[in-house]
Design a protein around this motif. Structure first.
Motif, mmCIF file in Angstrom:
data_model
loop_
_atom_site.group_PDB
_atom_site.id
_atom_site.type_symbol
_atom_site.label_atom_id
_atom_site.label_comp_id
_atom_site.label_asym_id
_atom_site.label_seq_id
_atom_site.Cartn_x
_atom_site.Cartn_y
_atom_site.Cartn_z
ATOM 1 N N ALA A 1 0.760 -1.221 -0.182
ATOM 2 C CA ALA A 1 -0.321 -0.386 0.106
ATOM 3 C C ALA A 1 0.791 0.844 0.034
ATOM 4 C CB ALA A 1 -1.102 -0.589 1.228
ATOM 5 N N LEU A 2 0.467 2.190 -0.503
ATOM 6 C CA LEU A 2 1.293 3.327 -1.281
ATOM 7 C C LEU A 2 1.139 4.119 0.595
ATOM 8 C CD1 LEU A 2 2.031 5.110 -3.422
ATOM 9 C CD2 LEU A 2 0.579 6.227 -3.756
ATOM 10 N N TRP A 3 -0.035 4.376 1.166
ATOM 11 C CA TRP A 3 -0.128 4.924 2.716
ATOM 12 C C TRP A 3 -0.495 3.611 3.137
ATOM 13 C CZ3 TRP A 3 -1.586 8.363 -1.565
ATOM 14 C CH2 TRP A 3 -2.913 8.336 -1.565
ATOM 15 N N ASN A 4 -0.470 4.609 5.111
ATOM 16 C CA ASN A 4 -1.858 3.923 5.868
ATOM 17 C C ASN A 4 -2.396 4.875 6.774
ATOM 18 O OD1 ASN A 4 -3.474 2.219 7.538
ATOM 19 N ND2 ASN A 4 -1.486 1.107 8.323
ATOM 20 N N SER A 5 -3.280 5.505 6.024
ATOM 21 C CA SER A 5 -4.385 6.539 6.899
ATOM 22 C C SER A 5 -5.376 6.330 7.909
ATOM 23 C CB SER A 5 -5.133 7.933 6.291
ATOM 24 O OG SER A 5 -5.494 6.886 4.678
ATOM 25 N N SER A 6 -4.951 4.347 8.669
ATOM 26 C CA SER A 6 -6.332 3.977 9.064
ATOM 27 C C SER A 6 -6.326 4.597 10.622
ATOM 28 C CB SER A 6 -6.243 2.688 8.880
ATOM 29 O OG SER A 6 -4.911 2.172 9.142
ATOM 30 N N GLU A 7 -4.708 5.185 11.224
ATOM 31 C CA GLU A 7 -4.986 5.668 12.324
ATOM 32 C C GLU A 7 -5.603 7.696 12.266
ATOM 33 O OE1 GLU A 7 -0.703 6.428 14.543
ATOM 34 O OE2 GLU A 7 -0.782 4.749 13.855
ATOM 35 N N TYR A 8 -5.560 7.435 11.440
ATOM 36 C CA TYR A 8 -6.045 9.441 11.193
ATOM 37 C C TYR A 8 -8.061 8.652 10.839
ATOM 38 C CZ TYR A 8 -1.788 10.204 11.369
ATOM 39 O OH TYR A 8 -0.139 9.918 11.207
ATOM 40 N N GLN B 1 -16.766 5.466 5.609
ATOM 41 C CA GLN B 1 -17.895 4.760 4.996
ATOM 42 C C GLN B 1 -18.064 5.673 3.737
ATOM 43 O OE1 GLN B 1 -18.586 1.671 5.047
ATOM 44 N NE2 GLN B 1 -17.118 1.363 5.646
ATOM 45 N N LEU B 2 -18.286 6.639 4.657
ATOM 46 C CA LEU B 2 -19.303 7.502 3.010
ATOM 47 C C LEU B 2 -18.536 8.358 2.935
ATOM 48 C CD1 LEU B 2 -22.134 9.921 3.703
ATOM 49 C CD2 LEU B 2 -21.346 11.301 4.848
ATOM 50 N N LEU B 3 -17.102 8.910 3.165
ATOM 51 C CA LEU B 3 -16.022 8.912 1.621
ATOM 52 C C LEU B 3 -15.586 8.262 0.580
ATOM 53 C CD1 LEU B 3 -13.829 11.080 4.347
ATOM 54 C CD2 LEU B 3 -15.327 11.475 2.535
ATOM 55 N N TYR B 4 -16.077 6.789 1.216
ATOM 56 C CA TYR B 4 -15.592 5.508 0.442
ATOM 57 C C TYR B 4 -16.821 5.734 -0.319
ATOM 58 C CZ TYR B 4 -15.737 0.472 -1.498
ATOM 59 O OH TYR B 4 -16.172 -0.719 -2.078
ATOM 60 N N ALA B 5 -18.298 5.741 -0.315
ATOM 61 C CA ALA B 5 -19.068 5.891 -1.157
ATOM 62 C C ALA B 5 -19.034 7.719 -1.895
ATOM 63 C CB ALA B 5 -20.641 6.243 -0.595
ATOM 64 N N ILE B 6 -18.608 8.451 -1.415
ATOM 65 C CA ILE B 6 -18.597 9.513 -2.108
ATOM 66 C C ILE B 6 -16.963 9.270 -3.190
ATOM 67 C CG2 ILE B 6 -18.895 11.855 -2.172
ATOM 68 C CD1 ILE B 6 -20.033 11.785 0.801
ATOM 69 N N LEU B 7 -16.062 9.170 -2.350
ATOM 70 C CA LEU B 7 -15.122 9.158 -3.028
ATOM 71 C C LEU B 7 -13.884 7.852 -3.340
ATOM 72 C CD1 LEU B 7 -13.257 11.747 -0.457
ATOM 73 C CD2 LEU B 7 -14.174 12.282 -2.463
ATOM 74 N N GLY B 8 -14.421 7.023 -3.069
ATOM 75 C CA GLY B 8 -13.674 5.962 -2.737
ATOM 76 C C GLY B 8 -12.240 5.968 -2.297
ATOM 77 N N TYR B 9 -12.606 6.270 -0.606
ATOM 78 C CA TYR B 9 -11.799 6.080 0.022
ATOM 79 C C TYR B 9 -11.325 5.192 0.620
ATOM 80 C CZ TYR B 9 -9.682 6.706 4.475
ATOM 81 O OH TYR B 9 -7.917 6.621 5.472
ATOM 82 N N GLU B 10 -9.992 4.942 1.013
ATOM 83 C CA GLU B 10 -9.436 3.222 0.993
ATOM 84 C C GLU B 10 -8.244 4.195 2.112
ATOM 85 O OE1 GLU B 10 -8.633 0.360 -1.685
ATOM 86 O OE2 GLU B 10 -10.454 0.586 -2.566
ATOM 87 N N PHE C 1 -16.523 -12.902 2.673
ATOM 88 C CA PHE C 1 -14.931 -12.323 2.895
ATOM 89 C C PHE C 1 -14.693 -10.578 3.058
ATOM 90 C CE2 PHE C 1 -10.311 -12.148 2.529
ATOM 91 C CZ PHE C 1 -9.972 -12.777 3.572
ATOM 92 N N GLU C 2 -14.756 -10.042 3.677
ATOM 93 C CA GLU C 2 -13.952 -8.708 3.901
ATOM 94 C C GLU C 2 -13.014 -8.495 4.937
ATOM 95 O OE1 GLU C 2 -17.279 -6.138 3.253
ATOM 96 O OE2 GLU C 2 -15.869 -4.419 3.164
ATOM 97 N N SER C 3 -11.787 -7.788 4.409
ATOM 98 C CA SER C 3 -10.998 -7.647 5.391
ATOM 99 C C SER C 3 -11.127 -5.792 4.777
ATOM 100 C CB SER C 3 -9.751 -8.272 5.498
ATOM 101 O OG SER C 3 -8.723 -7.180 6.405
ATOM 102 N N TYR C 4 -11.168 -4.404 5.557
ATOM 103 C CA TYR C 4 -10.169 -3.464 5.165
ATOM 104 C C TYR C 4 -9.265 -3.117 4.816
ATOM 105 C CZ TYR C 4 -15.045 -1.871 6.784
ATOM 106 O OH TYR C 4 -16.976 -1.582 6.734
ATOM 107 N N GLU C 5 -7.633 -4.472 5.788
ATOM 108 C CA GLU C 5 -6.524 -3.957 6.005
ATOM 109 C C GLU C 5 -5.934 -4.678 5.069
ATOM 110 O OE1 GLU C 5 -8.574 -4.251 8.746
ATOM 111 O OE2 GLU C 5 -8.110 -3.130 10.417
ATOM 112 N N LEU C 6 -6.928 -5.574 4.365
ATOM 113 C CA LEU C 6 -6.246 -6.470 2.714
ATOM 114 C C LEU C 6 -6.410 -5.547 1.528
ATOM 115 C CD1 LEU C 6 -6.561 -9.728 4.554
ATOM 116 C CD2 LEU C 6 -4.592 -8.641 4.319
ATOM 117 N N ASN C 7 -7.986 -4.810 2.009
ATOM 118 C CA ASN C 7 -8.775 -4.138 1.037
ATOM 119 C C ASN C 7 -9.316 -5.186 -0.101
ATOM 120 O OD1 ASN C 7 -8.686 -1.637 0.974
ATOM 121 N ND2 ASN C 7 -6.705 -1.442 -0.281
ATOM 122 N N ARG C 8 -10.118 -6.470 0.662
ATOM 123 C CA ARG C 8 -10.265 -6.914 -0.294
ATOM 124 C C ARG C 8 -12.102 -7.289 0.822
ATOM 125 N NH1 ARG C 8 -6.895 -6.432 -2.658
ATOM 126 N NH2 ARG C 8 -4.623 -8.233 -3.533
#
Lengths: 264, 107
Positions: free
Chosen positions: A203-210, A219-228, B60-67
């Motif tokens: 992964a290019l970065w990990n912003s899960s802490e923020y 979840q909302l940003l995922y639906a709007i922007l495809g946030y991951e 099967f779902e994982s946020y950490e794995l993007n799967r």
């Protein structure tokens, strides 16, 4: 069980509701009426049912990666339709009148395809409880609540948009659709990575802490922007390239549009 | 600028190259994952063979794995994961998240 059903159905419905409300808010400008949307929704529900029913067969295709292939094709088609729609939405009203049929297809196609994908997931989820020995009632109630919340958010966005002046509304819709389309394109890449069609890199970065992806805002940003929170490099590249393509398309279309107007 | 362009092209081109990958099996039974803890080599891609022994579907779902993938009842499917840096990557079954939980440990 009730809460799980609400969350699952809300997630899926929210994606369709956001897309539909954005497109519907400019429907009148293009000359699209309610029955066109109703027909698109009905087609989407039918395709969702057919897709869900055939998912066991589809999943086995291409060495068990058929699901990823079909879903990524759906996502890429949604991106292409939305990108063309945004570009042509910059046409002057006179030209827009000539493009009415094409605009109608470009507008309704993403709704049908998004509903096919998300709707099939909802159907599979609810249907699995009817075939199992678990209580069905909380799932049905949760699904209804989740759908109602998602549809209410969609309606809220729709009415907020149509209360805006036309120029402002068109700008908001074009920007929102552009980021939504790129988010969908990025999801298509994620599916191709999952199927090993594209080679995976860390992964290019990990912003899960923020901002955790499973949080309400995530979840909302995922639906709007495809946030991951942990995007693959290809997802970011495709997102940026997708956005640049739309911007370039808009600029070129505006340039040639104004040049043609001067020539005439 | 040209250098960055070449890097992007190389990245996308090498993306299309597939390689042999180790297979790791996991089973869904009674809405639980067996084993619920999987150890995989760090920085290496693996092929996850998910067998759903239940009659009902599971996602099967994982946020950490993007799967994210639906595994229909009484069927199997493939999910490619990694290469992952050393660490713990939780996953869950979206349809039964309270019971269907597991973790992939890359080391």
């Amino acid at each position: 069980m009730l809460l799980t059903a609400i969350i699952i159905v809300l997630r899926e419905v929210l994606e369709i509701a956001l897309l539909t409300s954005l497109l519907a808010s400019v429907g009148k400008y293009i000359g699209i009426r309610f029955h066109h949307f109703a027909l698109a929704l009905l087609s989407g529900i039918t395709f969702a049912y057919l897709y869900a029913k055939n998912l066991p067969t589809i999943s086995e295709l291409f060495d068990y990666t058929g699901q990823e292939w079909i879903n990524s094709i759906l996502q890429i088609t949604i991106y292409v339709s939305l990108a063309c729609f945004i570009i042509l939405l910059c046409s002057n009203p006179h030209r827009m009148n000539n493009l009415k049929r094409l605009m109608m297809c470009l507008m309704l196609m993403p709704i049908v395809l998004a509903l096919t994908r998300e709707g099939s997931e909802i159907y599979i989820y609810i249907d699995s409880f009817f075939h199992g020995n678990r209580p069905v009632f909380p799932v049905v109630v949760g699904s209804i609540i989740g759908s109602c919340i998602g549809l209410s958010i969609g309606a809220l966005i729709y009415y907020a948009l149509i209360s805006c002046p036309l120029e402002k509304r068109l700008t908001i819709v074009k920007c929102a659709l552009a980021v939504t389309a790129c988010g969908i394109l990025s999801q298509a890449v994620s599916l191709l990575l999952q199927a090993d069609v594209l080679h995976s890199y860390p992964a290019l970065w990990n912003s899960s802490e923020y901002l955790a992806e499973d949080s309400a805002i995530g979840q909302l940003l995922y639906a709007i922007l495809g946030y991951e929170a942990t995007p693959a490099p290809q997802q970011v590249i495709v997102y940026v390239v997708g956005l640049l393509l739309i911007i370039s398309g808009v600029v070129i279309h505006k340039y040639y549009g104004s040049k043609r107007a001067i020539d005439v | 600028m040209k250098k960055y362009f070449m890097v992007v092209i190389a990245l996308l081109a090498s993306s299309l190259v597939a390689a042999k990958t180790p297979i790791i099996e996991i089973t869904i039974k009674d809405h639980l994952f067996y084993p619920s803890e999987l150890v995989i080599p760090a920085d290496k891609k693996v092929k996850l063979l998910v067998i759903n022994a239940d009659e009902t579907a599971e996602e099967f779902e994982s946020y950490e794995l993007n799967r994210e993938k639906i595994i229909t009842g009484n069927s199997k499917s493939i999910i490619f994961i990694g290469p992952l840096p050393a660490g713990r990557y939780p996953f869950f079954g979206e349809f039964y998240p309270k019971t269907a939980q597991g973790v992939i440990i890359a080391q």
